[in-house]
Design an enzyme around this catalytic site. Structure first.
Site, PDB file in Angstrom:
ATOM      1  N   ASP A 137      -7.297  -5.620  -2.266  1.00 15.82           N
ATOM      2  CA  ASP A 137      -8.097  -5.441  -3.477  1.00 15.82           C
ATOM      3  C   ASP A 137      -7.913  -6.605  -4.448  1.00 15.82           C
ATOM      4  OD1 ASP A 137      -5.444  -4.192  -3.639  1.00 15.82           O
ATOM      5  OD2 ASP A 137      -5.971  -3.702  -5.702  1.00 15.82           O
TER       6      ASP A 137
ATOM      7  N   ASP B 246      -2.414   4.704 -18.252  1.00 13.96           N
ATOM      8  CA  ASP B 246      -2.993   4.704 -19.598  1.00 13.96           C
ATOM      9  C   ASP B 246      -4.180   3.750 -19.750  1.00 13.96           C
ATOM     10  OD1 ASP B 246      -1.812   2.183 -19.743  1.00 13.96           O
ATOM     11  OD2 ASP B 246      -0.247   2.799 -21.152  1.00 13.96           O
TER      12      ASP B 246
ATOM     13  N   ARG C  31     -14.466  -7.125  -3.866  1.00 10.22           N
ATOM     14  CA  ARG C  31     -13.222  -7.338  -3.145  1.00 10.22           C
ATOM     15  C   ARG C  31     -13.372  -7.002  -1.656  1.00 10.22           C
ATOM     16  NH1 ARG C  31     -12.631  -5.443  -8.281  1.00 10.22           N
ATOM     17  NH2 ARG C  31     -10.752  -5.950  -9.461  1.00 10.22           N
TER      18      ARG C  31
END
Length: 470
Positions: free
Chosen positions: A252, A124, A185
């Site tokens: 990450d 979401d 990253r």
């Protein structure tokens, strides 16, 4: 808008183009209630003059700041618990702005919970209010303890009811903004390598070198890796000295500047426990407290593997192998900093490190991690205070005497810091899980933000007392 002369916009990452990021639009939230603004951090980038209404406009509705590019979701891959995932990227955040701080560093304003992106993978795109509160607390204490960390910049409650499987639902929603020194990253390089694009690796190398490691010569790929290795060793050592467990050290979640960011299931140690984990799903202790340096090194090897597309393996291996010596050196430095003493030479500093850990290990659950550093901060100058305090009965025995002798071999660093009222207290400020849950419970049950504000005020006082460098 009332930006100061210190406001220096410099959006650079979007210039890399569509191979590295995607333009996105923020969610339209039904509510924007300001819960936290970091005016000290805002002053560093010339944004402290914003009114609350302007703050909400820029960090709740994400109206663009002057001179900034449109928000972008960054593309990256990553190893998650050492399993490669090519379906990653900014799934609930974006890069909102880049700007220079007063000391010239290029900083990012990055979001968390700002809505869906092309990389949301069915999620979401939202953040729980509890998650935002927890990140503010973690980043604030880490900064206090001298850990290189992103800082929570803003938290705005957004008025949605979120469903989550790992906490009571529905739960309140928020959007967080963090101020950090790069969101590039290790996984950003991994994506380019996975696509077998040495041209993208070369572009990214020069972007990172020029903006974040300008002391490295153009084209010196092993030199860049060496700089990232050293920064990562420093970060690992500072985590250990702070008794901090990040919880999710995937590729990450590590960046090229060696700055800690993105705090999910973090914990601070209650006492010395090498196998202590922060994430309930870390069933095998991969990212346990004492294994964090190992995890960081493993992630660095993945970065080095990507760089093999544009550089020879042997100098990259040499740079990578510098992690171990750099970590030990940085760990000695971190413990000196935490104990508030000057170096007395490598051998004496190593003895202090060894005896500190030996005493914590022997003390076990009887002695919490943080109070030892608080009681003996400043070395000999704190002897009377420590031996008259609530833990005086623990400071005895052969292992303790070895620790005290090693500590007293080191001269106090700025002993005037001990005059701060913080050191008149019986206990240091900590963030053990029970206190974190109590702070949240007051918000969840009564919308009472006073315990949260009081905790932040005490952490700010401790930051002033320790006056540790970032």
């Amino acid at each position: 808008m009332p930006v100061s002369r210190r406001y220096r916009p410099e959006p650079r990452f979007p210039d890399l183009g569509s191979e590295f990021c995607d333009p996105v639009a923020p969610a339209a939230f039904p509510q924007t209630t300001l819960r936290y603004r970091n005016d000290r951090a805002a002053a560093e980038v010339g944004l402290e003059g914003l009114t609350d209404a302007e703050w909400i406009a820029h960090f709740g509705r994400f109206e663009p700041l002057p001179g900034q590019a449109a928000p972008v979701a960054m593309r990256y891959h990553g190893h998650q618990f050492r399993s490669y995932n090519a379906d990653l990227g900014d799934g609930r955040g974006f890069l909102a702005a880049q700007l220079r701080s007063g000391d010239g560093r290029l900083l990012d304003l990055g979001t968390k919970g700002s809505g869906t992106t092309p990389w949301s993978r069915g999620g979401d795109g939202r953040l729980t209010l509890k998650g935002g509160v927890r990140e503010i607390l973690a980043a604030t204490l880490l900064e206090t303890l001298g850990v290189p960390t992103s800082r929570a910049f803003s938290l705005i409650e957004t008025g949605e009811a979120l469903q989550r499987g790992d906490e009571p639902s529905p739960t309140r929603s928020a959007v967080l903004v963090r101020l950090g020194h790069s969101h590039v990253r290790f996984g950003t390089f991994q994506r380019a390598a996975w696509h077998e694009r040495p041209d993208l690796i070369a572009t990214l190398v020069e972007h990172v070198r020029g903006l974040y490691h300008p002391g490295v010569a153009a084209g010196d790929v092993p030199g860049l890796l060496r700089a990232v290795v050293e920064a990562s060793a420093r970060l690992s050592a500072r985590w250990i000295a702070a008794g901090f467990v990040h919880g999710v050290l995937n590729t990450d979640n590590l960046n090229v500047t060696g700055e800690s960011f993105d705090y999910g299931p973090w914990r601070f140690l209650p006492h010395y426990e090498p196998g202590f984990t922060a994430a309930y799903f870390d069933q095998f202790g991969l990212y346990a407290f004492a294994r964090q340096p190992e995890a960081v090194f493993w992630n660095l090897t993945q970065l080095a593997g990507c760089l093999k597309l544009v550089a020879e393996a042997e100098p990259l291996t040499e740079a990578l192998n510098g992690f171990g010596p750099a970590y030990i050196r940085e760990l000695r430095t971190a413990f000196l900093m935490r104990l508030g003493v000057h170096s007395a030479g490598e051998a004496a500093d190593q003895t202090l490190l060894d005896t500190t850990l030996a005493f914590l290990r022997e003390s076990g659950a009887a002695l919490r991690w943080e109070p030892l550093f608080f009681d003996w901060f400043g070395g000999f100058a704190s002897s009377a205070r420590a031996l008259a305090g609530p833990r005086a009965g623990l400071y005895r025995g052969e292992t303790f005497e070895a620790f005290r002798a090693a500590l007293f071999d080191h001269e106090s660093d700025r002993p005037e810091r001990l005059e701060h009222p913080v050191f008149a207290a019986a206990d240091p400020e900590e963030l053990l899980i029970d206190e974190v849950e109590a702070v949240w419970a007051a918000i969840a049950a009564r919308d009472d933000w006073d315990p949260f504000a009081a905790k932040l005020a005490r952490l700010e006082a401790s930051r002033g007392a320790y006056a540790l460098s970032r």
